[in-house]
Motif scaffolding. Structure first.
Motif, PDB file in Angstrom:
ATOM      1  N   PHE A 148      47.575  32.445  33.891  1.00  0.00           N
ATOM      2  CA  PHE A 148      47.929  31.133  33.346  1.00  0.00           C
ATOM      3  C   PHE A 148      47.853  30.124  34.486  1.00  0.00           C
ATOM      4  O   PHE A 148      48.556  30.273  35.502  1.00  0.00           O
ATOM      5  N   VAL A 149      47.010  29.104  34.340  1.00  0.00           N
ATOM      6  CA  VAL A 149      46.781  28.144  35.431  1.00  0.00           C
ATOM      7  C   VAL A 149      47.938  27.145  35.504  1.00  0.00           C
ATOM      8  O   VAL A 149      48.254  26.465  34.526  1.00  0.00           O
ATOM      9  N   LEU A 150      48.559  27.075  36.684  1.00  0.00           N
ATOM     10  CA  LEU A 150      49.688  26.165  36.907  1.00  0.00           C
ATOM     11  C   LEU A 150      49.247  24.855  37.557  1.00  0.00           C
ATOM     12  O   LEU A 150      49.786  23.792  37.261  1.00  0.00           O
ATOM     13  N   GLU A 151      48.271  24.938  38.465  1.00  0.00           N
ATOM     14  CA  GLU A 151      47.784  23.748  39.187  1.00  0.00           C
ATOM     15  C   GLU A 151      46.299  23.902  39.473  1.00  0.00           C
ATOM     16  O   GLU A 151      45.819  25.020  39.703  1.00  0.00           O
ATOM     17  N   GLY A 152      45.599  22.773  39.480  1.00  0.00           N
ATOM     18  CA  GLY A 152      44.195  22.777  39.870  1.00  0.00           C
ATOM     19  C   GLY A 152      43.287  23.384  38.805  1.00  0.00           C
ATOM     20  O   GLY A 152      43.660  23.543  37.639  1.00  0.00           O
ATOM     21  N   THR A 153      42.082  23.716  39.240  1.00  0.00           N
ATOM     22  CA  THR A 153      41.065  24.308  38.364  1.00  0.00           C
ATOM     23  C   THR A 153      40.548  25.571  39.028  1.00  0.00           C
ATOM     24  O   THR A 153      40.267  25.572  40.224  1.00  0.00           O
ATOM     25  N   LEU A 154      40.455  26.646  38.234  1.00  0.00           N
ATOM     26  CA  LEU A 154      39.899  27.865  38.809  1.00  0.00           C
ATOM     27  C   LEU A 154      38.797  28.404  37.921  1.00  0.00           C
ATOM     28  O   LEU A 154      38.713  28.085  36.737  1.00  0.00           O
ATOM     29  N   GLU A 155      37.949  29.204  38.527  1.00  0.00           N
ATOM     30  CA  GLU A 155      36.871  29.849  37.784  1.00  0.00           C
ATOM     31  C   GLU A 155      37.105  31.356  37.786  1.00  0.00           C
ATOM     32  O   GLU A 155      37.334  31.959  38.832  1.00  0.00           O
ATOM     33  N   PHE A 156      37.060  31.937  36.579  1.00  0.00           N
ATOM     34  CA  PHE A 156      37.115  33.386  36.412  1.00  0.00           C
ATOM     35  C   PHE A 156      35.688  33.856  36.206  1.00  0.00           C
ATOM     36  O   PHE A 156      34.961  33.310  35.391  1.00  0.00           O
ATOM     37  N   ARG A 157      35.288  34.895  36.962  1.00  0.00           N
ATOM     38  CA  ARG A 157      33.929  35.407  36.820  1.00  0.00           C
ATOM     39  C   ARG A 157      33.928  36.914  36.640  1.00  0.00           C
ATOM     40  O   ARG A 157      34.684  37.632  37.293  1.00  0.00           O
ATOM     41  N   SER A 158      33.091  37.373  35.728  1.00  0.00           N
ATOM     42  CA  SER A 158      32.731  38.789  35.626  1.00  0.00           C
ATOM     43  C   SER A 158      31.211  38.823  35.776  1.00  0.00           C
ATOM     44  O   SER A 158      30.587  37.784  35.977  1.00  0.00           O
ATOM     45  N   GLU A 160      29.050  39.294  33.520  1.00  0.00           N
ATOM     46  CA  GLU A 160      28.384  38.678  32.369  1.00  0.00           C
ATOM     47  C   GLU A 160      28.870  37.268  32.044  1.00  0.00           C
ATOM     48  O   GLU A 160      28.179  36.505  31.376  1.00  0.00           O
ATOM     49  N   GLN A 161      30.102  36.924  32.479  1.00  0.00           N
ATOM     50  CA  GLN A 161      30.689  35.662  32.030  1.00  0.00           C
ATOM     51  C   GLN A 161      31.301  34.871  33.173  1.00  0.00           C
ATOM     52  O   GLN A 161      31.718  35.448  34.182  1.00  0.00           O
ATOM     53  N   ALA A 162      31.378  33.556  32.957  1.00  0.00           N
ATOM     54  CA  ALA A 162      32.118  32.671  33.861  1.00  0.00           C
ATOM     55  C   ALA A 162      32.918  31.706  32.991  1.00  0.00           C
ATOM     56  O   ALA A 162      32.401  31.171  32.009  1.00  0.00           O
ATOM     57  N   HIS A 163      34.188  31.536  33.305  1.00  0.00           N
ATOM     58  CA  HIS A 163      35.052  30.625  32.555  1.00  0.00           C
ATOM     59  C   HIS A 163      35.770  29.702  33.524  1.00  0.00           C
ATOM     60  O   HIS A 163      36.400  30.176  34.478  1.00  0.00           O
ATOM     61  N   VAL A 164      35.669  28.393  33.287  1.00  0.00           N
ATOM     62  CA  VAL A 164      36.407  27.417  34.084  1.00  0.00           C
ATOM     63  C   VAL A 164      37.727  27.144  33.374  1.00  0.00           C
ATOM     64  O   VAL A 164      37.749  26.786  32.189  1.00  0.00           O
ATOM     65  N   LEU A 165      38.827  27.346  34.092  1.00  0.00           N
ATOM     66  CA  LEU A 165      40.162  27.199  33.515  1.00  0.00           C
ATOM     67  C   LEU A 165      40.918  26.091  34.242  1.00  0.00           C
ATOM     68  O   LEU A 165      40.964  26.066  35.475  1.00  0.00           O
ATOM     69  N   GLU A 166      41.500  25.189  33.446  1.00  0.00           N
ATOM     70  CA  GLU A 166      42.258  24.073  34.018  1.00  0.00           C
ATOM     71  C   GLU A 166      43.745  24.261  33.754  1.00  0.00           C
ATOM     72  O   GLU A 166      44.144  25.184  33.035  1.00  0.00           O
ATOM     73  N   LYS A 167      44.556  23.409  34.349  1.00  0.00           N
ATOM     74  CA  LYS A 167      46.009  23.493  34.194  1.00  0.00           C
ATOM     75  C   LYS A 167      46.387  23.659  32.723  1.00  0.00           C
ATOM     76  O   LYS A 167      45.927  22.899  31.868  1.00  0.00           O
ATOM     77  N   GLY A 168      47.183  24.691  32.429  1.00  0.00           N
ATOM     78  CA  GLY A 168      47.602  24.962  31.059  1.00  0.00           C
ATOM     79  C   GLY A 168      46.732  25.965  30.331  1.00  0.00           C
ATOM     80  O   GLY A 168      47.114  26.479  29.281  1.00  0.00           O
ATOM     81  N   ASP A 169      45.535  26.260  30.874  1.00  0.00           N
ATOM     82  CA  ASP A 169      44.650  27.255  30.260  1.00  0.00           C
ATOM     83  C   ASP A 169      45.082  28.660  30.664  1.00  0.00           C
ATOM     84  O   ASP A 169      45.726  28.861  31.700  1.00  0.00           O
ATOM     85  N   SER A 170      44.681  29.642  29.849  1.00  0.00           N
ATOM     86  CA  SER A 170      45.008  31.031  30.176  1.00  0.00           C
ATOM     87  C   SER A 170      43.855  31.952  29.798  1.00  0.00           C
ATOM     88  O   SER A 170      42.978  31.586  29.011  1.00  0.00           O
ATOM     89  N   ILE A 171      43.880  33.149  30.372  1.00  0.00           N
ATOM     90  CA  ILE A 171      42.886  34.173  30.062  1.00  0.00           C
ATOM     91  C   ILE A 171      43.573  35.533  30.115  1.00  0.00           C
ATOM     92  O   ILE A 171      44.450  35.762  30.959  1.00  0.00           O
ATOM     93  N   TYR A 172      43.192  36.409  29.192  1.00  0.00           N
ATOM     94  CA  TYR A 172      43.729  37.774  29.132  1.00  0.00           C
ATOM     95  C   TYR A 172      42.515  38.697  29.071  1.00  0.00           C
ATOM     96  O   TYR A 172      41.614  38.475  28.269  1.00  0.00           O
ATOM     97  N   PHE A 173      42.473  39.731  29.918  1.00  0.00           N
ATOM     98  CA  PHE A 173      41.269  40.560  29.943  1.00  0.00           C
ATOM     99  C   PHE A 173      41.563  41.994  30.375  1.00  0.00           C
ATOM    100  O   PHE A 173      42.606  42.287  30.969  1.00  0.00           O
TER     101      PHE A 173
END
Length: 198
Positions: A148-158, A160-173
């Motif tokens: 769960f992104v608390l500050e800034g912007t991060l990129e999750f990469r596998s 096959e995929q890349a996801h840009v996540l901003e404050k308030g975004d989340s990912i479960y994998f």
């Protein structure tokens, strides 16, 4: 050691508590030896409840493992089932078991529940450095993760995929998928909960 003392040492189960904390910190006996100045054989004997550590030795061990000495003596019936970690008591983790080359991974971890022994999940506040795609290190382990992104912007990469996540975004994998994180346009901060299945 007479029988009564042996029984008291066994009841405290100091060795097992120390070993669990050391493994939670992903530290080897040699690393704890370096941090405390105590020999590896002595540390091994303490962890196996062969030797009972004097208070001065236990203070060195507890300091190296990031807990107060009373951690080893509190009522573990209830103490291990409910733990509170104040903001100023967060423990910075040098490395995690599943990271192959922690020194170049580019994350700074703070454990949010380190006193809880035998837990199923591991929650962290993590700072993620910005870096180039080519410099990312991919990690994987059996289990699952929630970010769960608390500050800034991060990129999750596998792969096959890349996801840009901003404050308030989340990912479960599924964390058996090789994955990596990087900050975008500066440092990012996230709440990360890891479930590492055996």
């Amino acid at each position: 050691m007479d029988n009564k003392v042996k029984e008291e040492v066994a009841a405290l189960n100091l060795g097992n508590k120390i070993r669990n904390l050391r493994k939670l910190r992903a530290l080897t006996l040699q690393e704890v030896s370096n941090l405390t100045g105590l020999s590896k054989p002595l540390l091994s004997q303490i962890e196996n409840n062969i030797a009972a550590p004097p208070i001065a030795t236990l203070i060195k061990i507890s300091t190296a493992l990031g807990v107060k000495i009373n951690h080893f003596f509190r009522d573990h019936e209830m103490g291990d089932r409910i733990v509170v970690v104040k903001k100023q008591e967060r423990y910075s983790v040098k490395k995690l078991f599943h990271h192959k080359n922690e020194s170049t991974v580019g994350y700074r971890w703070e454990s949010l529940a380190y006193p809880m022994v035998g837990k199923q999940m591991e929650p962290f506040i993590v700072e993620i450095e910005p870096r180039k795609k080519e410099a990312l290190l991919y990690n994987d382990h059996k289990g699952e993760e929630f970010h769960f992104v608390l500050e800034g912007t991060l990129e999750f990469r596998s792969a096959e995929q890349a996801h840009v996540l901003e404050k308030g975004d989340s990912i479960y994998f599924d964390s058996s998928i090789p994955h990596a994180l990087r900050g975008i346009n500066g440092m990012a901060k996230a709440l990360i909960i890891i479930y590492a299945s055996k």
